[in-house]
Design a protein around this motif. Structure first.
Motif, mmCIF file in Angstrom:
data_model
loop_
_atom_site.group_PDB
_atom_site.id
_atom_site.type_symbol
_atom_site.label_atom_id
_atom_site.label_comp_id
_atom_site.label_asym_id
_atom_site.label_seq_id
_atom_site.Cartn_x
_atom_site.Cartn_y
_atom_site.Cartn_z
ATOM 1 N N TYR A 209 13.874 23.225 39.034
ATOM 2 C CA TYR A 209 12.979 24.379 39.024
ATOM 3 C C TYR A 209 12.273 24.556 37.678
ATOM 4 O O TYR A 209 12.824 24.280 36.619
ATOM 5 N N ARG A 210 11.030 25.008 37.765
ATOM 6 C CA ARG A 210 10.269 25.413 36.592
ATOM 7 C C ARG A 210 10.041 26.910 36.593
ATOM 8 O O ARG A 210 10.010 27.555 35.557
ATOM 9 N N THR A 211 9.916 27.479 37.796
ATOM 10 C CA THR A 211 9.702 28.909 37.957
ATOM 11 C C THR A 211 10.900 29.543 38.659
ATOM 12 O O THR A 211 11.718 28.848 39.279
ATOM 13 N N ALA A 212 10.977 30.867 38.593
ATOM 14 C CA ALA A 212 12.054 31.587 39.268
ATOM 15 C C ALA A 212 11.987 31.366 40.779
ATOM 16 O O ALA A 212 13.014 31.266 41.457
ATOM 17 N N GLU A 213 10.789 31.274 41.315
ATOM 18 C CA GLU A 213 10.620 31.058 42.752
ATOM 19 C C GLU A 213 11.181 29.709 43.180
ATOM 20 O O GLU A 213 11.760 29.577 44.263
ATOM 21 N N GLU A 214 11.027 28.690 42.326
ATOM 22 C CA GLU A 214 11.540 27.359 42.650
ATOM 23 C C GLU A 214 13.055 27.284 42.515
ATOM 24 O O GLU A 214 13.685 26.416 43.117
ATOM 25 N N ASN A 215 13.643 28.198 41.766
ATOM 26 C CA ASN A 215 15.101 28.249 41.598
ATOM 27 C C ASN A 215 15.701 28.999 42.781
ATOM 28 O O ASN A 215 16.200 30.113 42.651
ATOM 29 N N ILE A 216 15.665 28.373 43.938
ATOM 30 C CA ILE A 216 16.021 29.053 45.186
ATOM 31 C C ILE A 216 17.478 29.518 45.170
ATOM 32 O O ILE A 216 18.345 28.879 44.584
ATOM 33 N N SER A 217 17.729 30.618 45.837
ATOM 34 C CA SER A 217 19.039 31.255 45.785
ATOM 35 C C SER A 217 20.070 30.527 46.632
ATOM 36 O O SER A 217 19.730 29.756 47.543
ATOM 37 N N ALA A 218 21.329 30.809 46.352
ATOM 38 C CA ALA A 218 22.421 30.250 47.152
ATOM 39 C C ALA A 218 22.314 30.719 48.602
ATOM 40 O O ALA A 218 22.646 29.981 49.539
ATOM 41 N N THR A 219 21.823 31.937 48.801
ATOM 42 C CA THR A 219 21.642 32.460 50.155
ATOM 43 C C THR A 219 20.605 31.652 50.923
ATOM 44 O O THR A 219 20.802 31.303 52.098
ATOM 45 N N GLN A 220 19.493 31.331 50.255
ATOM 46 C CA GLN A 220 18.464 30.533 50.899
ATOM 47 C C GLN A 220 18.964 29.125 51.187
ATOM 48 O O GLN A 220 18.674 28.547 52.241
ATOM 49 N N ILE A 221 19.729 28.572 50.280
ATOM 50 C CA ILE A 221 20.306 27.243 50.495
ATOM 51 C C ILE A 221 21.243 27.259 51.695
ATOM 52 O O ILE A 221 21.194 26.376 52.549
ATOM 53 N N GLN A 222 22.100 28.269 51.777
ATOM 54 C CA GLN A 222 23.016 28.351 52.912
ATOM 55 C C GLN A 222 22.249 28.537 54.217
ATOM 56 O O GLN A 222 22.665 28.021 55.264
ATOM 57 N N SER A 223 21.116 29.236 54.161
ATOM 58 C CA SER A 223 20.318 29.413 55.374
ATOM 59 C C SER A 223 19.823 28.071 55.904
ATOM 60 O O SER A 223 19.718 27.869 57.114
ATOM 61 N N GLN A 224 19.547 27.132 54.991
ATOM 62 C CA GLN A 224 19.130 25.796 55.427
ATOM 63 C C GLN A 224 20.277 25.038 56.088
ATOM 64 O O GLN A 224 20.081 24.366 57.104
ATOM 65 N N ILE A 225 21.460 25.163 55.533
ATOM 66 C CA ILE A 225 22.634 24.535 56.154
ATOM 67 C C ILE A 225 22.845 25.119 57.547
ATOM 68 O O ILE A 225 23.145 24.389 58.510
ATOM 69 N N ASP A 226 22.667 26.422 57.678
ATOM 70 C CA ASP A 226 22.841 27.074 58.975
ATOM 71 C C ASP A 226 21.815 26.565 59.990
ATOM 72 O O ASP A 226 22.152 26.343 61.164
ATOM 73 N N VAL A 227 20.568 26.387 59.551
ATOM 74 C CA VAL A 227 19.532 25.869 60.448
ATOM 75 C C VAL A 227 19.884 24.455 60.906
ATOM 76 O O VAL A 227 19.790 24.129 62.096
ATOM 77 N N LEU A 228 20.297 23.604 59.986
ATOM 78 C CA LEU A 228 20.689 22.244 60.356
ATOM 79 C C LEU A 228 21.822 22.262 61.372
ATOM 80 O O LEU A 228 21.813 21.502 62.357
ATOM 81 N N ASN A 229 22.804 23.117 61.154
ATOM 82 C CA ASN A 229 23.936 23.184 62.082
ATOM 83 C C ASN A 229 23.493 23.613 63.475
ATOM 84 O O ASN A 229 23.977 23.090 64.482
ATOM 85 N N LYS A 230 22.575 24.546 63.555
ATOM 86 C CA LYS A 230 22.089 24.982 64.867
ATOM 87 C C LYS A 230 21.252 23.896 65.529
ATOM 88 O O LYS A 230 21.437 23.582 66.717
ATOM 89 N N ASP A 231 20.339 23.302 64.767
ATOM 90 C CA ASP A 231 19.424 22.322 65.356
ATOM 91 C C ASP A 231 20.141 21.054 65.803
ATOM 92 O O ASP A 231 19.774 20.447 66.810
ATOM 93 N N PHE A 232 21.176 20.639 65.055
ATOM 94 C CA PHE A 232 21.879 19.400 65.395
ATOM 95 C C PHE A 232 23.019 19.617 66.399
ATOM 96 O O PHE A 232 23.662 18.647 66.806
ATOM 97 N N THR A 233 23.247 20.872 66.794
ATOM 98 C CA THR A 233 24.248 21.139 67.840
ATOM 99 C C THR A 233 23.641 21.880 69.025
ATOM 100 O O THR A 233 24.373 22.409 69.865
#
Length: 316
Positions: free
Chosen positions: A88-112
């Motif tokens: 990250y260079r900006t605060a916006e690019e330093n994505i939160s742990a919550t946003q990261i977990q949301s991606q894991i959740d999406v992958l889990n739903k889409d692949f199951t």
């Protein structure tokens, strides 16, 4: 409409004729209007740089075809550990742990097949719609501040020597880099067979997980679903050529990439007449327009994880 699955020798020919753009995309600050995945372009560049890559991919393809033919099964549940590398260079690019977990959740739903829009699959395709039955677990987050305004597609983000972050145990861990890519690119992935030093998936941080409304129409985490599909040996649904071959028998032949959210039925111009599967994750539609894999795609994926497969070190 069923496609012919190529032999390993014919598979080699795909590498040299898919795309005339063999150079990785240069960074830019242009707004993204249409989905753009650089996986095929990156593959072309890697094949030019490493003549042995085609041989390794041929071997993987031959193994895949044999595993599908003999219906070899995975012995156990596939669980993929994921390390997310945030540059990250900006605060916006330093994505939160919550946003990261949301991606894991999406992958889990889409692949199951637990995604809420799975029920929207047209009856014509419902019989081949698949539960890939692979899950993902967040194994760690690595963060690094940078002065780079964009990273491009030459894998610099994957190397600490180039200012990026080295991958974590790539034989056992899916590494995903979240950073500003540039060049209008949402993401790209490395197919099985490439160097372990660059193995994994890159997602532009703006389109990572359930992201902000200004990321629409790529704000539902489906960029990662698409790119992880490539990492699991799936091609674009149009085979990266006009009415091309994606090496899957139960995905209808597609003329080219589809964008937006095409209304069903979308009649193909590839003959004989049939409807295209625009809602497949390996097309280029908006996030809300893609919501299924097929049984044929599942077979290709599963072949990677059986004993002797290219990703057999994962999750068993």
């Amino acid at each position: 409409m069923r496609k012919i699955i190529l032999s390993a020798a014919a598979f080699t020919m795909l590498f040299s004729c898919q795309n005339d753009e063999n150079t990785p995309v240069a960074p830019s600050t242009e707004a993204i209007a249409l989905r753009n995945c650089a996986t095929q372009e990156v593959l072309e560049a890697q094949l030019k740089a490493d003549p042995t890559l085609a041989l390794r991919m041929n071997q993987i393809e031959a193994f895949t075809q044999k595993a599908m033919l003999t219906k070899r099964l995975v012995n156990g549940k596939i669980v993929i550990p994921v390390v997310v590398n945030v540059l990250y260079r900006t605060a916006e690019e330093n994505i939160s742990a919550t946003q990261i977990q949301s991606q894991i959740d999406v992958l889990n739903k889409d692949f199951t097949a637990k995604n809420s829009d799975f029920s929207s699959i047209p009856a014509e395709f419902a019989g081949v719609a698949a539960n890939i039955d692979i899950t993902f677990e967040l194994a760690g987050i690595v963060r690094k501040s940078t002065t780079k305004t964009s990273w491009g597609t030459r894998d610099a983000m994957k190397s600490s020597k180039k200012g990026g972050i080295d991958p974590t145990t790539p034989t056992k861990t899916l590494n995903i880099w979240a950073c500003k890519i540039g060049g209008g690119i949402l993401g790209y992935a490395q197919f099985p067979g490439g160097s372990l030093a660059t193995d994994g998936v890159v997602i532009d941080s703006k389109y990572f997980g359930l992201s902000a409304s200004n990321s629409y129409p790529y704000n539902l985490g489906r960029t990662a679903t698409h790119e992880v599909g490539h990492w699991m040996n799936l091609r674009h649904i149009w085979g990266d050529s006009s009415c091309g071959n994606d090496l899957v028998s139960d995905t209808p032949v597609a003329k080219t990439a589809n964008y937006g959210v095409p209304a069903y039925p979308y009649v193909s111009t590839c003959l004989p007449t049939h409807n295209e599967m625009t809602m497949n994750y390996m097309d280029y539609t908006d996030d809300r327009g893609m919501y299924m894999f097929t049984n044929g795609q599942k077979s290709r994926i599963t072949a990677l994880f059986v004993s002797g497969g290219a990703r057999s070190g994962f999750g068993i």
